[in-house]
Design a protein around this motif. Sequence first.
Motif, PDB file in Angstrom:
ATOM      1  N   ARG A  83       2.380   0.087  29.766  1.00 23.77           N
ATOM      2  CA  ARG A  83       2.180  -1.227  30.373  1.00 23.77           C
ATOM      3  C   ARG A  83       1.127  -2.007  29.606  1.00 23.77           C
ATOM      4  O   ARG A  83       0.097  -1.458  29.233  1.00 23.77           O
ATOM      5  N   THR A  84       1.401  -3.271  29.345  1.00 23.96           N
ATOM      6  CA  THR A  84       0.376  -4.192  28.873  1.00 23.96           C
ATOM      7  C   THR A  84       0.260  -5.311  29.893  1.00 23.96           C
ATOM      8  O   THR A  84       1.181  -5.556  30.672  1.00 23.96           O
ATOM      9  N   THR A  88      -5.840  -8.983  28.795  1.00 25.01           N
ATOM     10  CA  THR A  88      -5.963  -7.697  28.121  1.00 25.01           C
ATOM     11  C   THR A  88      -6.921  -6.753  28.848  1.00 25.01           C
ATOM     12  O   THR A  88      -7.963  -7.169  29.352  1.00 25.01           O
ATOM     13  N   LYS A 152      -4.561  -8.155  21.796  1.00 20.99           N
ATOM     14  CA  LYS A 152      -3.202  -7.868  22.262  1.00 20.99           C
ATOM     15  C   LYS A 152      -2.578  -6.722  21.474  1.00 20.99           C
ATOM     16  O   LYS A 152      -1.893  -5.859  22.030  1.00 20.99           O
ATOM     17  N   LEU A 156      -1.510  -2.969  22.821  1.00 18.52           N
ATOM     18  CA  LEU A 156      -0.201  -2.386  22.548  1.00 18.52           C
ATOM     19  C   LEU A 156      -0.350  -0.973  21.988  1.00 18.52           C
ATOM     20  O   LEU A 156       0.385  -0.056  22.390  1.00 18.52           O
ATOM     21  N   LEU A 167       8.540   0.375  28.119  1.00 18.76           N
ATOM     22  CA  LEU A 167       7.329  -0.413  27.977  1.00 18.76           C
ATOM     23  C   LEU A 167       7.486  -1.694  28.786  1.00 18.76           C
ATOM     24  O   LEU A 167       8.434  -2.458  28.580  1.00 18.76           O
ATOM     25  N   MET A 169       5.782  -5.264  29.658  1.00 16.96           N
ATOM     26  CA  MET A 169       4.815  -6.182  29.055  1.00 16.96           C
ATOM     27  C   MET A 169       4.768  -7.465  29.874  1.00 16.96           C
ATOM     28  O   MET A 169       5.754  -8.208  29.951  1.00 16.96           O
ATOM     29  N   ASP A 170       3.613  -7.709  30.475  1.00 12.72           N
ATOM     30  CA  ASP A 170       3.419  -8.881  31.321  1.00 12.72           C
ATOM     31  C   ASP A 170       2.789  -9.996  30.495  1.00 12.72           C
ATOM     32  O   ASP A 170       1.629  -9.902  30.107  1.00 12.72           O
ATOM     33  N   PRO A 172       3.164 -10.979  27.261  1.00  9.91           N
ATOM     34  CA  PRO A 172       2.526 -10.364  26.092  1.00  9.91           C
ATOM     35  C   PRO A 172       1.899 -11.343  25.114  1.00  9.91           C
ATOM     36  O   PRO A 172       0.986 -10.972  24.375  1.00  9.91           O
ATOM     37  N   VAL A 188       6.910  -5.763  18.257  1.00 10.31           N
ATOM     38  CA  VAL A 188       7.547  -5.097  19.393  1.00 10.31           C
ATOM     39  C   VAL A 188       9.017  -4.821  19.100  1.00 10.31           C
ATOM     40  O   VAL A 188       9.523  -3.726  19.380  1.00 10.31           O
ATOM     41  N   VAL A 199      12.210  -2.118  26.537  1.00  5.74           N
ATOM     42  CA  VAL A 199      11.124  -3.048  26.843  1.00  5.74           C
ATOM     43  C   VAL A 199      11.602  -4.089  27.849  1.00  5.74           C
ATOM     44  O   VAL A 199      12.628  -4.736  27.650  1.00  5.74           O
ATOM     45  N   PHE A 201       9.962  -7.494  29.570  1.00  6.33           N
ATOM     46  CA  PHE A 201       8.793  -8.358  29.492  1.00  6.33           C
ATOM     47  C   PHE A 201       9.022  -9.672  30.214  1.00  6.33           C
ATOM     48  O   PHE A 201      10.135 -10.179  30.290  1.00  6.33           O
TER      49      PHE A 201
END
Length: 257
Positions: A83-84, A88, A152, A156, A167, A169-170, A172, A188, A199, A201
């Motif tokens: 998770r991102t 950050t 960022k 990652l 993965l 990604m909110d 990103p 990515v 992924v 996102f």
Amino acid sequence: MTPVLEARHLTRHFGAIRAVDDVSFALAPGELLALIGPNGAGKSTCFNMAMGQLAPSSGQVLLEGRDITGWPARRIWRAGVGRTFQITATYASMRVIENVQMACLSHHRRTFSLIPRAHRLYRDEAMALLETVGMGAQAERHAAILAYGDLKRLELAMALAHAPRLLLMDEPTAGMAPGERAALMELVAGIVAERGTAVLFTEHDMDVVFGHAQRIMVMNRGQIIADGTPQAIRGDARVREVYLGGGAITAGRGADG
């Protein structure tokens, strides 16, 4: 082929408000899927249910066929989900490589080793991850002085520390310059192609969405109103009407929330 992630009839109520209303979708291995929609569409709620940060009122979340509905986020992370975050989540007081070492320590269940020798553990593994995201030359810098785009990339690398099969990604590219956004999403996309990582996102920048997603889902008022290739979504009359007020979907346009 078993989907990496599958949502079945997900619903979430907040009092009388139905933020997510009977949402179902599947994400295949190696697929790069964007979830977009206007402010209040239910994207964040749906996203947070997939990661275990929010329990659904009804419905199921499956990870590679295994029901993970209601699992806490840490257990889902252990099961192979990275998770991102839009903002950050790094350790500003630590060096870049130490941030990634921390993620490696957690992956290897060695957090008990934090004192006094943590700085010597998993350095090679951490450096390899930093090289993967183009941050090897900045390994010894403190995270507090990094440019936002580099933060960022660091986040990652941390998310990749346990080789996730999925993965999440909110936003990103939030807060990044246009050139940095493209570079990050190309990175990515390369990881997806090389590792077969799936992924999902969320994103507001339409250049990013239509330039990099293999598939796009559009939400409005808690429901998925369209799901298809970028070309199909671009030409969908309902998407243009609901998401962009009837205008053409063009580069540089987005929505809030």
